[in-house]
Design a protein around this motif. Structure first.
Motif, short mmCIF file in Angstrom:
data_model
loop_
_atom_site.label_atom_id
_atom_site.label_comp_id
_atom_site.label_asym_id
_atom_site.label_seq_id
_atom_site.Cartn_x
_atom_site.Cartn_y
_atom_site.Cartn_z
N ARG A 66 -3.09 98.15 -20.67
CA ARG A 66 -1.90 97.37 -20.95
C ARG A 66 -2.28 96.07 -21.36
NH1 ARG A 66 2.90 97.34 -16.40
NH2 ARG A 66 4.29 95.88 -17.33
N HIS A 67 -2.99 95.30 -20.75
CA HIS A 67 -3.29 93.96 -20.80
C HIS A 67 -4.87 93.80 -21.28
CE1 HIS A 67 0.27 92.74 -18.80
NE2 HIS A 67 0.11 93.56 -17.84
N GLN A 68 -5.09 92.51 -21.98
CA GLN A 68 -6.55 92.39 -22.23
C GLN A 68 -6.97 91.54 -21.27
OE1 GLN A 68 -8.11 94.53 -24.54
NE2 GLN A 68 -6.62 95.38 -24.71
N ALA A 69 -7.07 91.80 -20.13
CA ALA A 69 -7.18 90.93 -18.93
C ALA A 69 -8.83 90.73 -18.76
CB ALA A 69 -6.51 91.22 -17.93
N HIS A 70 -9.28 89.67 -18.33
CA HIS A 70 -10.55 89.45 -17.71
C HIS A 70 -10.55 88.63 -16.36
CE1 HIS A 70 -12.23 89.88 -21.51
NE2 HIS A 70 -11.13 89.32 -22.19
N PHE A 71 -11.36 88.95 -15.54
CA PHE A 71 -11.48 88.65 -14.24
C PHE A 71 -11.00 87.14 -14.04
CE2 PHE A 71 -13.10 87.25 -10.11
CZ PHE A 71 -12.56 87.79 -9.35
N ASP A 72 -11.95 86.12 -14.88
CA ASP A 72 -11.74 84.73 -15.02
C ASP A 72 -10.44 84.29 -15.39
OD1 ASP A 72 -14.62 84.89 -14.59
OD2 ASP A 72 -15.00 84.65 -16.68
N GLU A 73 -9.51 85.26 -15.98
CA GLU A 73 -8.26 84.68 -15.97
C GLU A 73 -7.26 84.82 -15.26
OE1 GLU A 73 -7.52 87.16 -19.52
OE2 GLU A 73 -8.28 85.86 -20.96
N ILE A 74 -7.81 85.37 -13.73
CA ILE A 74 -6.95 85.49 -12.89
C ILE A 74 -6.55 84.44 -12.15
CG2 ILE A 74 -6.47 86.85 -10.39
CD1 ILE A 74 -8.23 89.10 -11.33
N LEU A 90 -14.73 93.62 -5.53
CA LEU A 90 -14.05 94.77 -6.45
C LEU A 90 -14.53 94.31 -7.91
CD1 LEU A 90 -10.60 95.15 -5.16
CD2 LEU A 90 -12.36 96.59 -4.76
N ASN A 91 -14.61 93.06 -8.37
CA ASN A 91 -15.08 92.85 -9.65
C ASN A 91 -16.41 93.16 -9.76
OD1 ASN A 91 -14.55 91.66 -12.52
ND2 ASN A 91 -15.93 89.87 -11.66
N GLU A 92 -17.29 93.22 -8.79
CA GLU A 92 -18.57 93.74 -9.02
C GLU A 92 -18.61 95.27 -9.23
OE1 GLU A 92 -20.61 91.81 -5.40
OE2 GLU A 92 -19.97 89.84 -6.09
N VAL A 93 -17.69 95.80 -9.05
CA VAL A 93 -17.86 97.48 -9.47
C VAL A 93 -18.71 98.33 -8.52
CG1 VAL A 93 -17.21 97.06 -11.63
CG2 VAL A 93 -19.37 97.63 -11.26
N SER A 94 -19.10 97.91 -7.17
CA SER A 94 -19.74 98.65 -6.39
C SER A 94 -18.82 99.80 -5.72
CB SER A 94 -20.45 97.97 -5.19
OG SER A 94 -19.63 97.26 -4.39
N TRP A 95 -17.44 99.42 -5.87
CA TRP A 95 -16.47 100.62 -5.28
C TRP A 95 -16.44 101.69 -6.26
CZ3 TRP A 95 -12.23 101.35 -8.40
CH2 TRP A 95 -11.95 100.56 -9.40
N ILE A 96 -16.89 101.45 -7.49
CA ILE A 96 -16.81 102.65 -8.52
C ILE A 96 -18.16 103.67 -8.30
CG2 ILE A 96 -16.92 103.34 -10.78
CD1 ILE A 96 -15.78 100.87 -11.40
N GLN A 97 -19.25 102.67 -7.82
CA GLN A 97 -20.28 103.75 -7.64
C GLN A 97 -20.22 104.58 -6.27
OE1 GLN A 97 -22.65 100.15 -8.00
NE2 GLN A 97 -23.10 100.49 -9.94
N LYS A 112 0.02 92.51 -10.32
CA LYS A 112 -0.90 93.69 -10.30
C LYS A 112 -1.49 94.51 -11.26
CE LYS A 112 2.91 95.53 -8.13
NZ LYS A 112 3.78 94.55 -8.31
N SER A 113 -0.45 94.57 -12.28
CA SER A 113 -1.06 95.34 -13.48
C SER A 113 -2.34 94.53 -14.19
CB SER A 113 -0.12 95.48 -14.42
OG SER A 113 0.87 96.40 -14.14
N ALA A 118 -8.01 93.95 -15.48
CA ALA A 118 -9.09 93.00 -15.21
C ALA A 118 -10.31 93.70 -14.45
CB ALA A 118 -8.92 91.68 -14.48
N LEU A 119 -9.95 94.24 -13.74
CA LEU A 119 -11.01 95.29 -12.76
C LEU A 119 -11.52 96.39 -13.85
CD1 LEU A 119 -9.43 95.46 -9.41
CD2 LEU A 119 -11.21 93.96 -10.12
N GLY A 120 -10.37 96.78 -14.66
CA GLY A 120 -11.11 98.08 -15.54
C GLY A 120 -11.64 97.44 -16.56
N HIS A 121 -11.51 96.33 -17.12
CA HIS A 121 -12.36 95.60 -18.15
C HIS A 121 -13.57 95.40 -17.55
CE1 HIS A 121 -14.27 92.24 -20.46
NE2 HIS A 121 -13.33 92.89 -21.46
N SER A 122 -13.99 94.97 -16.17
CA SER A 122 -15.16 94.76 -15.62
C SER A 122 -15.96 95.97 -15.49
CB SER A 122 -15.09 94.17 -14.24
OG SER A 122 -14.53 93.05 -14.31
N ALA A 123 -15.15 96.98 -15.19
CA ALA A 123 -15.82 98.41 -15.20
C ALA A 123 -16.45 98.95 -16.52
CB ALA A 123 -14.97 99.51 -14.67
#
Length: 174
Positions: A66-74, A90-97, A112-113, A118-123
């Motif tokens: 929905r958003h072209q979000a980056h973690f740095d923009e939070i 969470l931005n380091e994506v170890s939770w996905i692994q 929230k969205s 932003a977390l999706g972008h990091s992934a």
């Protein structure tokens, strides 16, 4: 073999990043600045970067966020009361692994969205397959898929994703 033939062979093998770098090096006339091993390293680095960038672009497009979000923009203002250390982890994506789930809660308009995107972008940057869904649109799509017999395919398509972002869950009655 001349440079034109070399460029043509690179393009025919779909080594587009390498061809672009080789062409640039030949146009700039920097043949003498590179040793053979440095030139090869430069060409391979260019090809790697080109493939990574095309892959990232494809993952971001397929995520349909929905958003072209980056973690740095939070924005971590006091009013938002965001847990910055937790979001950085969470931005380091170890939770996905680790195959863990993340639930983001908060008031309407809290972002929230945006944080989820932003977390999706990091992934995506880390090479994971991500798909964003607004829950009401997802439920409608699954209902249609059940009616036309493609429900199982839709579920399998969702299961192939490393990260599913389900947004606006619970806004309407199910």
């Amino acid at each position: 073999m001349n440079n034109a033939a070399t460029l043509e062979k690179m393009r025919s093998m779909k080594l587009l990043g390498m061809a672009h770098a080789f062409e640039g090096a030949m146009k700039a006339g920097i043949r003498s600045e590179y040793t053979p091993d440095e030139l090869i390293a430069h060409l391979i680095e260019s090809e790697y970067d080109d493939r990574y960038n095309r892959s990232l672009t494809r993952r971001l497009r397929l995520a349909r966020m929905r958003h072209q979000a980056h973690f740095d923009e939070i924005t971590f203002s006091v009013e938002r009361d965001l847990n910055k250390p937790l979001l950085r982890r969470l931005n380091e994506v170890s939770w996905i692994q680790s195959a863990e789930n993340v639930i983001i809660t908060g008031k309407t308009g809290a972002g929230k969205s945006f944080i989820a995107c932003a977390l999706g972008h990091s992934a995506c940057v880390h090479g994971f397959r991500v798909r964003y869904w607004n829950c009401m649109k997802l439920f409608s799509a699954l209902k249609l898929a059940k009616a036309d017999g493609s429900y199982q395919n839709e579920i399998l398509r969702m299961a192939r994703q490393d990260v599913l972002i389900l947004d606006d869950f619970g806004l309407e009655m199910l």
